[in-house]
Scaffold this active site. Structure first.
Site, mmCIF file in Angstrom:
data_model
loop_
_atom_site.group_PDB
_atom_site.id
_atom_site.type_symbol
_atom_site.label_atom_id
_atom_site.label_comp_id
_atom_site.label_asym_id
_atom_site.label_seq_id
_atom_site.Cartn_x
_atom_site.Cartn_y
_atom_site.Cartn_z
ATOM 1 N N LYS A 337 0.840 -1.205 0.000
ATOM 2 C CA LYS A 337 0.000 0.000 0.000
ATOM 3 C C LYS A 337 0.871 1.249 0.000
ATOM 4 O O LYS A 337 0.637 2.171 -0.787
ATOM 5 C CB LYS A 337 -0.916 -0.043 1.233
ATOM 6 N N SER A 338 1.859 1.295 0.868
ATOM 7 C CA SER A 338 2.699 2.499 0.963
ATOM 8 C C SER A 338 3.398 2.780 -0.365
ATOM 9 O O SER A 338 3.467 3.922 -0.822
ATOM 10 C CB SER A 338 3.761 2.304 2.043
ATOM 11 N N ARG A 342 2.911 5.978 -3.251
ATOM 12 C CA ARG A 342 4.047 6.803 -3.660
ATOM 13 C C ARG A 342 4.313 6.687 -5.154
ATOM 14 O O ARG A 342 4.779 7.638 -5.788
ATOM 15 C CB ARG A 342 5.282 6.406 -2.840
ATOM 16 N N GLY A 410 -5.311 7.726 5.469
ATOM 17 C CA GLY A 410 -4.460 8.705 6.146
ATOM 18 C C GLY A 410 -3.209 8.997 5.337
ATOM 19 O O GLY A 410 -2.735 10.135 5.276
ATOM 20 N N GLN A 485 4.649 8.961 7.574
ATOM 21 C CA GLN A 485 3.747 9.838 6.824
ATOM 22 C C GLN A 485 4.161 11.290 6.993
ATOM 23 O O GLN A 485 4.177 12.060 6.020
ATOM 24 C CB GLN A 485 2.306 9.628 7.298
ATOM 25 N N ASP A 631 1.773 -1.441 11.769
ATOM 26 C CA ASP A 631 0.454 -1.823 11.250
ATOM 27 C C ASP A 631 0.095 -3.279 11.571
ATOM 28 O O ASP A 631 -1.019 -3.718 11.286
ATOM 29 C CB ASP A 631 0.421 -1.631 9.724
ATOM 30 N N LYS A 658 -4.800 5.315 14.729
ATOM 31 C CA LYS A 658 -4.846 4.704 13.390
ATOM 32 C C LYS A 658 -6.300 4.730 12.893
ATOM 33 O O LYS A 658 -7.106 5.487 13.404
ATOM 34 C CB LYS A 658 -4.297 3.276 13.455
HETATM 35 C C1 S3P Z 1 2.493 4.679 6.296
HETATM 36 C C2 S3P Z 1 3.020 4.998 7.512
HETATM 37 C C3 S3P Z 1 2.469 4.529 8.787
HETATM 38 C C4 S3P Z 1 1.523 3.365 8.591
HETATM 39 C C5 S3P Z 1 0.563 3.587 7.452
HETATM 40 C C6 S3P Z 1 1.313 3.808 6.159
HETATM 41 C C7 S3P Z 1 3.105 5.225 5.075
HETATM 42 O O1 S3P Z 1 1.763 5.575 9.386
HETATM 43 O O2 S3P Z 1 0.803 3.132 9.771
HETATM 44 O O3 S3P Z 1 -0.287 2.474 7.302
HETATM 45 O O4 S3P Z 1 2.801 4.738 3.975
HETATM 46 O O5 S3P Z 1 3.925 6.139 5.194
HETATM 47 P P1 S3P Z 1 2.469 6.632 10.372
HETATM 48 O O6 S3P Z 1 3.444 7.391 9.578
HETATM 49 O O7 S3P Z 1 1.357 7.500 10.882
HETATM 50 O O8 S3P Z 1 3.081 5.811 11.443
#
Ligand code: S3P
Length: 751
Positions: A337-338, A342, A410, A485, A631, A658
């Protein structure tokens, strides 16, 4: 007024509660309204009025009305409510006739497809007289017409729009509203002008296009030839050209201004498309077509969800997880997902065309994709994980037409806020109920220090209103929390800020942004816990292969560990060292996990992960592993619940902000299943033992829903998990893959 009010409160099925209902105009709509209410037994008598004797005869014969009257005055005398269902251009004359009668407290309502002209006509006809009039429009046509097509069910699950005007008192409005609801309609209230504009765009313009297209083709000399070969596309597009010409002629004359406004905008768009075809501008064509296709799919989903909600009377998607199961097989979970987020962001800002493979087609990453489409980037796909992004360069984004909707994501909201703070245009970022509760000051505050102008809702919650046209300045920022994030948000803002932007993290967090920036040829310096960028460089399009998401694999790592006699292989999983905390923690608990076939793919390490059943034991989770498994804790809590002894987690207060408060929500669910779990401000204490069955709530949090599905492997009875729809945000095929390897979880009611 009090009379009508009592009529509303008395509206109950079974007993007639209104006196006389008069329906003037016994066509499909008027007839169906009369028949529906008559069958519901809500009126002492239903009287029909129509100029056509045959319609009057049929209306009585078919049970549409109790009787008909030829004389308007006689019909309306003592009526509680009069429904005007005559053609729209006949309305003015009818209202003038009605104004001559003594209507007392009788409520008038109508069903015209355009409202402005009816309201004007009523105002004119009743000048100096009082009248109770509630304009309405049921959106429930059909190719059939006439009283013989009357259908008491016609309005079920159809929208009816009421457009109250100065002649609609509250009690009259409530009465008309209640009657439509009795017929099963979904009633909404709207301003008259808004109604006419919306209908001009969504109904009147498409009819105009269908009529013109068919006429234009039919006029040609070769028309027979054209129609002989006209296949699905022509048939689908022109179905509505079979509608009643007289009725539509009325509608266009009645809603002239709104239709002209929408037609002019459409003509400009059509001209632009014509120019693109003329100039051979494939990019422009692709942009229009991809955006349209997505919009159409989105629209389809809205309709489908409505049908689902209607059918179920709630949007609670329940997973039923049956106890037991032995796992085996080789699977590949969806893309990270991350990294997927990006890839869209950097691909859009790059120069040239970026090809992405393995993209996660989950709702979160799709929200990011849609946001960039809304800002003018042409993006093809996703199709089987393949996405093609036609980058516009760092300064090529365009102002979106409205707020950017981030759904549940988020990551989308926080990363985008950094990038948007530096754009020349204003943007608003919104999200769903869960995202709307999440803290955004963690990005808004440092961005403001860089010169951004951002407003939030109270307490730093979404929506974010970002003012464009600001000059940002780089800065050195020490993050108060370990958040990838926040780090990524500031680095993205740093691509536009004067000078250097450095972010220092209190503990290592995922570094996909830094890696991918480099992959796009953008220099990033990493010195210990500080990552820095300088503006003035560019991103060059590249090829991205997204590995499988370790956060999704985590459910199967725990599943394979806790289920008896199990062995599973998870293929091509990203094992970036900032993400592998789940493997370390499971191994500390005694898990049997091995990495095979390790390789480098586009700047990220991947491996096949083999997991076998193991006797787990409780541990004190080392705090330095918390950000590396941030996560994965919900499912690790499930592992702890069946481990021997006590597991203690500390230093994980981030879990409380979260998609849900994951400490509280998991503790509540585990306790409901008979596990000894004690939440603490920054973690949880779990005494391992056994898991029972019962009801738990995911609170719209995808990872909670999937964690309790995994818990079923060691449960002694079924687990019903409520509120699971958001599993689609990160792992759309979770149920299918679970079934494939042997986890007995499915949507309730489906095998
Ligand atoms: C993520 C960072 C994490 C993670 C989220 C994805 C990202 O959040 O919990 O699912 O893709 O950068 P935080 O940066 O708030 O810890």
């Amino acid at each position: 007024m009090s009379e009508a009010k009592s009529a509303v409160t008395q509206v109950q099925p079974a007993a007639p509660k209104l006196g006389r209902l008069v329906v003037i105009g016994l066509g499909l709509i008027g007839g169906s309204f009369a028949k529906g209410l008559r069958e519901r037994g809500l009126c002492r008598e239903v009287i029909g009025v129509d100029l056509d004797p045959e319609s009057r005869r049929l209306a009585v014969e078919l049970g549409v009305v109790d009787r008909c009257e030829v004389d308007l005055a006689a019909a309306c005398q003592g009526a509680d409510i009069i429904q005007l269902a005559v053609p729209i251009l006949a309305m003015e004359k009818l209202l003038t006739e009605l104004a001559k009668l003594d209507l007392g407290t009788t409520v008038l309502t109508d069903v015209g497809s355009a409202k402005g002209n009816v309201v004007r006509a009523a105002r004119l006809a009743f000048t100096g007289k009082s009248v109770r009039f509630v304009p309405g429009h049921p959106i429930a046509g059909s190719e059939q017409s006439g009283v013989e097509a009357s259908n008491a069910q016609l309005f079920r699950r159809h929208k009816v729009i009421l457009t109250p005007c100065e002649q609609s008192d509250d009690a009259a409005l409530a009465l008309v509203d209640a009657l439509w609801r009795e017929l099963g309609a979904d009633v909404e209230h709207m301003e008259v002008e808004h109604h006419d504009q919306v209908l001009a765009a969504t109904s009147h313009l498409p009819h105009l296009l269908a009529f013109t297209l068919v006429d234009s083709l039919a006029k040609r000399s070769e028309n027979l030839e054209i129609f002989r070969y006209a296949a699905g596309g022509f048939r689908d597009f022109t179905r509505i050209a079979g509608s009643d010409p007289v009725m539509w002629h009325d509608i266009f004359l009645a809603n002239r201004e709104a239709v002209l406004r929408t037609l002019d905008v459409f003509r400009d768009d059509l001209d632009a498309l014509r120019d693109a075809v003329d100039a051979g501008d494939g990019h422009q064509l692709l942009g229009v077509f991809t955006r349209a296709r997505v919009a159409r799919e989105h629209f389809g989903k809205i309709l489908a969800r409505r049908a689902y909600v209607d059918a179920m009377h709630s949007n609670d998607l329940v997973f039923l997880a049956n106890p037991g199961g032995k796992l085996s097989g080789r699977i590949r979970v969806p893309g990270d997902k991350s990294i997927s987020h990006r890839s869209i962001m950097l691909g859009s800002l790059a120069e040239g065309t970026t090809h992405v493979e393995g993209f996660l087609e989950g709702e979160d990453a799709l929200a990011t994709l849609q946001a960039f489409r809304d800002m003018g980037v042409v993006i093809e796909g996703p199709h089987h994980g393949r996405v093609t992004i036609h980058g516009v360069g760092l300064n090529g984004l365009k102002a979106p037409a409205g707020p950017l909707y981030m759904g549940n994501s988020g990551t989308s909201m926080r990363l985008l806020s950094g990038l948007l703070a530096a754009q020349p245009f204003d943007t608003t970022l919104t999200g769903d109920a869960s995202l709307s509760k999440r803290p955004m000051n963690r990005v808004a505050k440092p961005l403001r220090e860089m010169g951004a102008v951002i407003e939030t809702a109270p307490e730093g919650r979404p929506p974010l209103m970002i003012k464009g046209g600001q000059r940002l300045t780089g800065m050195d920022y020490e993050m108060p929390m370990a958040s990838a994030q926040v780090k990524s948000c500031l680095l993205l803002a740093g691509l536009y800020a004067a000078g250097r932007t450095s972010v220092t993290e209190p503990a290592p967090t995922r570094d996909h942004t830094e890696r991918m920036l480099r992959g796009f040829g953008y220099p990033v310096t990493v010195d210990g816990s500080t990552a820095s960028v300088e503006s003035g460089h560019k991103l060059t399009a590249t090829h991205i292969e997204v590995p499988a998401d370790i956060s999704s694999a985590a459910f199967f790592l725990v599943a394979g560990s806790i289920a008896e006699d199990s062995e599973l292989v998870l293929e091509h999983v990203g094992i970036n060292p900032t993400r592998t905390g789940v493997i370390d923690i499971l191994k500390l608990m005694g898990g049997d996990i091995t990495l095979e076939n390790q390789r480098e793919v586009g700047g990220e390490t991947v491996a096949d992960i083999r997991v076998r059943s193991a006797k787990l034991k409780g541990i004190d989770i080392p705090e330095d592993l918390v950000p590396l498994a941030i996560d994965e804790f919900p499912v690790l809590f499930v592992a702890a619940s069946v481990a021997e002894g006590r597991t203690v987690l500390r230093g994980a207060e981030e879990l409380r902000v979260k998609e849900s408060d994951r400490i509280q929500v998991m503790a509540d669910g585990l306790i409901a299943l008979g596990v000894k779990a004690e939440p603490t401000p920054d973690g949880i204490i779990i005494e391992g033992g056994s898991i029972g069955g019962g009801e738990v709530w995911a609170h719209g949090d995808h990872r909670i829903a999937m964690s309790f599905s995994v818990a079923s492997l060691r449960a002694t009875a079924p687990i019903r998990i409520h509120d699971c729809a958001n599993v689609a945000t990160s792992f759309p095929n979770f149920l299918a893959l679970s079934a494939q390897v042997g986890i007995r979880v499915a949507e309730e009611g489906k095998a």
